[in-house]
Structure formats: structure tokens, C-alpha cells
Design a protein around this motif. Structure first.
Motif, PDB file in Angstrom:
ATOM      1  N   LEU A  32      -2.027   8.039  -6.944  1.00  0.00           N
ATOM      2  CA  LEU A  32      -1.449   9.057  -7.829  1.00  0.00           C
ATOM      3  C   LEU A  32       0.047   8.868  -7.746  1.00  0.00           C
ATOM      4  O   LEU A  32       0.669   9.225  -6.758  1.00  0.00           O
ATOM      5  N   LEU A  33       0.603   8.249  -8.781  1.00  0.00           N
ATOM      6  CA  LEU A  33       2.008   7.872  -8.741  1.00  0.00           C
ATOM      7  C   LEU A  33       2.839   8.892  -9.498  1.00  0.00           C
ATOM      8  O   LEU A  33       2.449   9.348 -10.577  1.00  0.00           O
ATOM      9  N   GLY A  34       3.970   9.263  -8.925  1.00  0.00           N
ATOM     10  CA  GLY A  34       4.826  10.195  -9.632  1.00  0.00           C
ATOM     11  C   GLY A  34       6.055  10.515  -8.827  1.00  0.00           C
ATOM     12  O   GLY A  34       6.030  10.460  -7.589  1.00  0.00           O
ATOM     13  N   ASN A  35       7.155  10.839  -9.517  1.00  0.00           N
ATOM     14  CA  ASN A  35       8.376  11.212  -8.813  1.00  0.00           C
ATOM     15  C   ASN A  35       8.232  12.608  -8.227  1.00  0.00           C
ATOM     16  O   ASN A  35       7.318  13.357  -8.570  1.00  0.00           O
ATOM     17  N   SER A  36       9.185  12.962  -7.350  1.00  0.00           N
ATOM     18  CA  SER A  36       9.107  14.297  -6.762  1.00  0.00           C
ATOM     19  C   SER A  36       9.288  15.328  -7.867  1.00  0.00           C
ATOM     20  O   SER A  36      10.058  15.118  -8.805  1.00  0.00           O
ATOM     21  N   ARG A 197       6.324   0.557  -4.395  1.00  0.00           N
ATOM     22  CA  ARG A 197       5.893  -0.651  -3.698  1.00  0.00           C
ATOM     23  C   ARG A 197       4.371  -0.723  -3.614  1.00  0.00           C
ATOM     24  O   ARG A 197       3.797  -1.782  -3.495  1.00  0.00           O
ATOM     25  N   LEU A 198       3.713   0.470  -3.650  1.00  0.00           N
ATOM     26  CA  LEU A 198       2.266   0.490  -3.450  1.00  0.00           C
ATOM     27  C   LEU A 198       1.496  -0.002  -4.680  1.00  0.00           C
ATOM     28  O   LEU A 198       0.324  -0.320  -4.593  1.00  0.00           O
ATOM     29  N   LYS A 199       2.220  -0.036  -5.814  1.00  0.00           N
ATOM     30  CA  LYS A 199       1.573  -0.447  -7.065  1.00  0.00           C
ATOM     31  C   LYS A 199       0.954  -1.838  -6.946  1.00  0.00           C
ATOM     32  O   LYS A 199      -0.081  -2.133  -7.550  1.00  0.00           O
ATOM     33  N   SER A 200       1.611  -2.684  -6.112  1.00  0.00           N
ATOM     34  CA  SER A 200       1.140  -4.065  -6.009  1.00  0.00           C
ATOM     35  C   SER A 200      -0.128  -4.202  -5.187  1.00  0.00           C
ATOM     36  O   SER A 200      -0.821  -5.196  -5.282  1.00  0.00           O
ATOM     37  N   SER A 205      -4.368   5.145 -10.511  1.00  0.00           N
ATOM     38  CA  SER A 205      -5.350   5.955 -11.233  1.00  0.00           C
ATOM     39  C   SER A 205      -4.667   6.818 -12.265  1.00  0.00           C
ATOM     40  O   SER A 205      -5.175   7.030 -13.361  1.00  0.00           O
ATOM     41  N   VAL A 206      -3.535   7.365 -11.880  1.00  0.00           N
ATOM     42  CA  VAL A 206      -2.863   8.244 -12.814  1.00  0.00           C
ATOM     43  C   VAL A 206      -1.366   8.241 -12.493  1.00  0.00           C
ATOM     44  O   VAL A 206      -0.966   8.138 -11.343  1.00  0.00           O
TER      45      VAL A 206
END
Lengths: 212, 408
Positions: A32-36, A197-200, A205-206
Motif C-alpha cells: 500500500l504505497l502512499g505519502n504521509s 524502494r520497495l516497489k522493486s 496493490s494500491v
């Protein structure tokens, strides 16, 4: 395994945050990717049953989280989820082993010392059973926190910003450890982070966007 | 891992604070324990010693002194009364029984009492060995006195004038021990009993002869109506309830006699002592309340430090109630330790007192007894622990997992 549909949450302050629908199948891992400020902690707390009062549907293992009673939720959380937080939040007053055994104790499961020992060995913490928390290095403490999340054999591991305070080398180590351990124990790993960095290493998922 | 070990782990994690709280409570509890032990035993002793004595008649002076001297054998006599007058009182229709006491002599600090056999009967005394005194200068010795003075049947002793260890000795007359009493847990244990004539003999006054004359009712074997002989006091039992009002008035009307009731004088003594006891008790209660407050503050503050711990426990499946109980247990642990330690301290202090203070044996206070009031004290302390941890426990109960873990 995890299905979020048409879900939104209204903060006590009045702002409402809506989450995109997504689904993570059993055994898969998801980011779950997103800025603060994008609400990713809120979302992960909604999934883990640490927060309730959402609109829409959050399903974990086919169970609608909103349908559980307060007590039922406590029990479901204890038995089906393992949590890893950015600050490891180990209980300082207890030893490493007691920290691990606290998880089955609070979940109402049998406490098995051999289980704890085996997990510590798996995570390279042999000989640390009776150690005090303050005697551990940051990396060791993080591995104890991961062991604690795994000990109840949860179906889902929820990690909130597990890597953001780490350098590249350690970031890679921790995320691989988390993924490997989750896969070994048959758990679905969900990581909420702003850490690009974790994207790689994990499928996204979202992606959440900060509203306003 | 259980809630009890969890609570104990938190206490162990801050040893100094825990020790301070335990000590504070223990101090308060120990003071109350000593008070309980002391006042209860004192009251028991006083009741046992004044049992069967309705009134004491003696020479004019302080009524409290008369009671302390004639019933408890701790003070000096107010003076003597004439045997003839004493006989007159004993023949009063409202007097059921009158026992004469001749005091004033002692042996190594233990009192010699010249009296009649029924003085021992008053305390249901029994012989451990030997016989009751029968002839002049024979003594039957109380259990404690015999033990401390190492007296046996057949021992001889010389009495001293006065009640201290270094009075003038009456060397011309030797007493002979004829019997030892079983412990009666009354003042009798500390006395040496003989007949009245022996005291007179020791003071070089001849014992009378009753051949051909009427014998005295008070002093068997002595002629009646002898105004040249004296006794110290009379212990009187009433014949009927009416005597409570009439007899003291009758006696106090006599120019040189006074009557004092043990019940009234001991009640007066306790009310004087009571002020000191009340101050001590208030002090102890303040200590206990402060320790309660301290436990509350420590727990309340630690809830703030522990908010992450609490949230983590909730995330692991702990219900609100479990966290609530865990904090209550922590307070209960503290007060249980404090009050148990306090009880032991109280008994210990009293034990040290009985060892260190000479003459404390005479008060008969023992450290090894347990009173029901101590159980109440223990229960009360635990209740205090629960009370002081209620608010912190509520704080734990209310922990908002999301808010804490999201770091807002």
C-alpha cells in the motif's frame, strides 16, 4: 484474502478519505504505497481491526470486519494478524521470550516456548531468549518484532512503515526477511509505506494519493 | 506469561519506585499492627487481672494508684489500713467476699504478697509442684517469678523492704519456697504468695495467737479486732448490684479509707493512653493514605509511558478488560507486598521490644500472636490497592489503539 471495496473513513475532525477498491489473493504479498497523510496507516488499521467505523466493506479471509463484535474483533485480530510497526514497540519490562509469548497469551492460544525458540533461531536470534529488550541492537529488536508477528501463525502480516528509517542495505534485508518469513509461514504480507524502494521487490496493490 | 507475571514484570522493571511504595505502606501498616497487638493484649491482661474484683479498699490517696498497686501490682501502695477497720468493712452486708493484701516487700524485684488462699482462687491458679503456703514464712511462687528467679521447692530467700531490687533486706527472717504455680497468664505469675502474718513477721511484728480468742475473718490464725496490725488493701466482691452505688459511698465516708472500682479506673487509664494511641494511629493512617496516593501517581504516570505497550497488547488480541485487570493486579501486588511486609515488621518490632526492654515480660506483651484485626488490615490494604489503581486501569481500558499507533 483481503478485499477492500467502496471503503471510506470519516475522521473525527470531519475530513473523509475514500480508498480505491483492491484485492490481494491468499499467499500473495501487496504494497500500500502512499505519502504521509494519504491515509495508508488508517487503511492498514482498518484491515487489521485496530480501527473501525468505516463505510463500505473490508473483508479479511472472507469475514466482514464490520460484522465482528468488539470482543470478537479482539480475538480475530489476535489469531489472524501479525503486526510489525516502524518503531518496534517491544515491551521493555519483559524479556525477549516473554515478548514473544505475550502474543499467544493475549490471543488466548497455548504458549509454547519451543515454538518461540525455533522462531528466534530462524531469525538468527539464538541465545537471546532471556535477553532484556534494551540489550538488543535495532536490527535485533526488529527481528524480535517480526518473530512476535509470526508466532501465532497468522494468515495476514501487516507492516506499517517497516523500512522507512533504514538505509538501503538494511531496507533490502528487512523486506526480504519479511517476505521470506511470510511465505514460509503461509501468510499474506501487506506493507503500508511511502518508501519507493520497495516497489522493486513487491507488487503494488494500491497507490494512495494525499487528499488535499 | 500471565497477567500476574506481567504485572510483576512491570514492578520489577522499576525496582526503586516499587521498593519505595512497598516501604511506605509497610511503615504505616507496621505501626497499626503494633498498636493492634499492644492494645489488644493490654486489654486482655487488664480484663484477666481485674476479673472478680469489684472494688478495692485502701488508704486514702489516688484511686488509680490504689488500683494499679493492688490489682496490677505496678504502683506503690497508698498506705496501710487498720486490720480492725478492714474487718468491719468485710462484715458489711453488701460484701460477699473480702480478700486482704499485705504489700510492701519484694524479692529481686518480684513482689511478695501476704494474702489468703482465695486470692489465688480468684485467678483459678493451680499448683505445678509442691504445696500451697500454710505456715508463716512459706511462699508459693508464680510461674514467671519462679523461672526468672530460678526458685525451686525448698529454696530459701530473704525479702527486701520496698519494691525495688536494692531495698533493705529483712535478714532475720528466711522465707521458704513450698510450691510453684502453673502459668495463669495473669499478674499472679509474677508474684510470691504467702500469708499476711509472714509480712508482719518480716517487719518484726509478732504473729498473734488465737488460743481462747475469736479468730479474725480476714487473717485466719490472728485474733479478731486487732487495731495494732495493718494490711494494705482489701479486694471486695459485691453481694448484689445495689452495692455498686452504696458500698463505695459508705467506704469513702470513712475518714481514712477510700474505695476504687477497677472497671472505672482502668477505663480512665485507657482514655488517657487512648490519646497517645489515637495520635499514633492517625499518623499511621496518614502514612497509608500517602502510600496509596503514591501508588496511584506512579501507576497513572506509567500508563502514559506505557501507551505503546498497551496498544501493542491490544493489537495482539488483548481485550480492554484484560488490560484493566492487569493494571489492577499491579496495584494489588504492590499493596499485598507492602502490607505483608508491614505485618512482619510490626511483629518483628514488638519482638525486638520484648527482647530489648527489661520488664517488658512483666507487661506480658507477646509478639507471636495474631489478631483478626490484622486480617482486616490486610484486606483493607488490598482494597486500597484496588482503589488506587482504578483510575489508571480505566486509562488502560480506554487506550485507543489506532490513535497511539498512528502517532497522532
Amino acid at each position: 484474502m483481503i478485499r477492500v471495496s467502496q471503503t471510506s473513513y470519516q475522521y473525527p475532525g470531519g475530513t473523509r478519505i475514500a480508498f480505491p477498491d483492491f484485492h490481494i489473493p491468499r499467499g500473495n504479498h501487496g504494497l500500500l504505497l502512499g505519502n504521509s497523510g494519504s491515509g495508508k496507516t488508517t487503511l492498514i488499521h482498518l484491515i487489521g481491526g485496530l480501527l473501525r467505523g468505516q463505510q463500505g466493506k473490508v473483508e479479511v479471509g472472507g469475514v466482514d470486519m464490520a460484522s465482528l463484535t468488539e470482543q470478537g474483533l479482539d480475538q480475530y485480530r489476535g489469531r489472524h494478524f501479525g503486526f510489525v510497526f516502524q518503531k518496534n514497540h517491544l515491551i521493555q519490562a519483559l524479556t525477549v521470550e516473554q515478548n514473544l509469548l505475550a502474543a499467544p497469551f493475549f490471543a488466548g492460544l497455548p504458549q509454547n516456548s519451543e515454538n518461540a525458540e525455533a522462531l528466534l533461531q530462524e531469525l538468527g536470534l539464538e541465545g537471546k531468549r532471556q535477553a532484556r529488550i534494551r540489550e538488543l541492537s535495532h536490527g535485533q529488536a526488529q527481528r524480535v518484532a517480526i518473530a512476535r508477528a509470526l508466532i501465532n501463525k497468522p494468515t495476514v502480516i501487516l507492516a506499517d512503515e517497516p523500512t522507512s528509517a533504514l538505509d538501503d542495505k538494511n531496507c533490502d534485508k528487512v523486506i526480504r526477511l519479511l517476505m521470506e518469513a511470510s511465505t514460509n509461514h503461509g501468510a499474506t504480507l501487506v506493507v503500508a509505506t511511502h518508501d519507493q524502494r520497495l516497489k522493486s521487490v513487491m507488487p503494488v496493490s494500491v497507490e494512495l494519493v494525499a487528499s488535499g | 506469561m500471565s497477567l500476574i507475571t506481567l504485572a510483576w514484570s512491570y514492578l520489577k522493571a522499576r525496582p526503586l519506585t516499587t521498593a519505595l511504595n512497598v516501604l511506605l505502606l509497610a511503615l504505616g501498616v507496621s505501626v497499626i499492627t503494633v498498636l493492634i497487638l499492644f492494645t489488644n493484649q493490654l486489654e486482655e491482661k487488664v480484663t484477666a487481672n481485674s476479673k472478680g474484683v469489684d472494688l478495692v479498699v485502701g488508704a486514702k490517696g489516688s484511686p488509680m494508684q490504689l488500683i494499679l498497686c493492688s490489682v496490677f501490682h505496678v504502683d506503690f501502695p497508698t498506705g496501710n489500713i487498720n486490720l480492725k477497720e478492714a474487718e468491719r468493712i468485710s462484715r458489711h452486708p453488701m460484701v460477699k467476699k473480702a480478700i486482704p493484701l499485705a504489700l510492701g516487700d519484694s524479692y529481686m524485684g518480684f513482689r511478695i504478697v501476704g494474702t489468703r488462699r482465695d486470692y489465688a482462687t480468684l485467678y483459678n491458679a493451680e499448683l505445678a509442684e509442691g504445696a500451697w503456703w500454710d505456715n508463716h514464712l512459706e511462699v508459693t511462687v508464680g510461674a514467671t517469678a519462679a523461672q526468672q528467679l530460678k526458685l525451686k521447692v525448698g529454696s530459701e530467700l530473704v525479702s527486701a523492704h520496698g519494691l525495688t531490687e536494692n531495698g533493705d533486706e529483712h535478714e532475720a527472717h528466711h522465707y521458704k519456697v513450698v510450691g510453684i504455680l502453673k502459668p495463669s497468664h495473669t499478674v499472679l505469675d509474677q508474684l510470691l504468695l504467702t500469708n499476711v502474718q509472714s509480712i508482719w513477721l518480716a517487719h518484726d511484728l509478732a504473729a498473734g495467737d488465737t488460743t481462747g480468742v475469736i479468730a479474725s475473718t480476714l487473717v485466719p490464725g490472728h485474733p479478731a479486732g486487732d487495731s495494732t496490725r495493718e494490711v494494705t488493701s482489701l479486694l471486695i466482691q459485691y453481694r448484689n448490684p445495689l452495692a455498686v452505688i452504696q458500698l463505695p459511698r459508705f467506704i469513702n465516708g470513712q475518714s481514712n479509707l477510700q474505695a476504687a472500682a477497677p472497671a472505672y479506673e482502668t477505663a480512665r487509664l485507657f482514655s488517657i493512653l487512648g490519646v497517645g494511641m489515637d495520635v499514633l494511629r492517625a499518623f499511621a493512617i496518614v502514612l497509608i493514605l500517602i502510600s496509596g496516593l503514591s501508588i496511584f501517581i506512579v501507576l497513572y504516570n506509567s500508563m502514559k509511558e506505557r501507551r505503546y505497550d498497551l496498544a501493542i497488547m491490544r493489537s495482539m488480541g488483548a481485550s480492554r478488560t484484560k488490560l484493566f485487570v492487569a493494571v489492577i493486579l499491579e496495584g494489588t501486588w504492590l499493596t499485598a507486598l507492602g502490607s505483608l511486609f508491614g505485618l512482619m515488621l510490626g511483629h518483628g518490632v514488638l519482638y525486638a521490644f520484648t527482647l530489648a526492654v527489661t520488664g517488658s515480660a512483666a507487661t506480658g506483651v507477646q509478639a507471636g500472636v495474631y489478631y483478626a484485626a490484622e486480617t482486616w488490615l490486610l484486606g483493607g490494604s488490598l482494597a486500597l490497592g484496588i482503589l488506587c489503581s482504578l483510575l489508571p486501569a480505566l486509562e488502560a481500558y480506554r487506550t485507543d489503539i489506532h490513535e497511539v499507533l498512528a502517532g497522532n
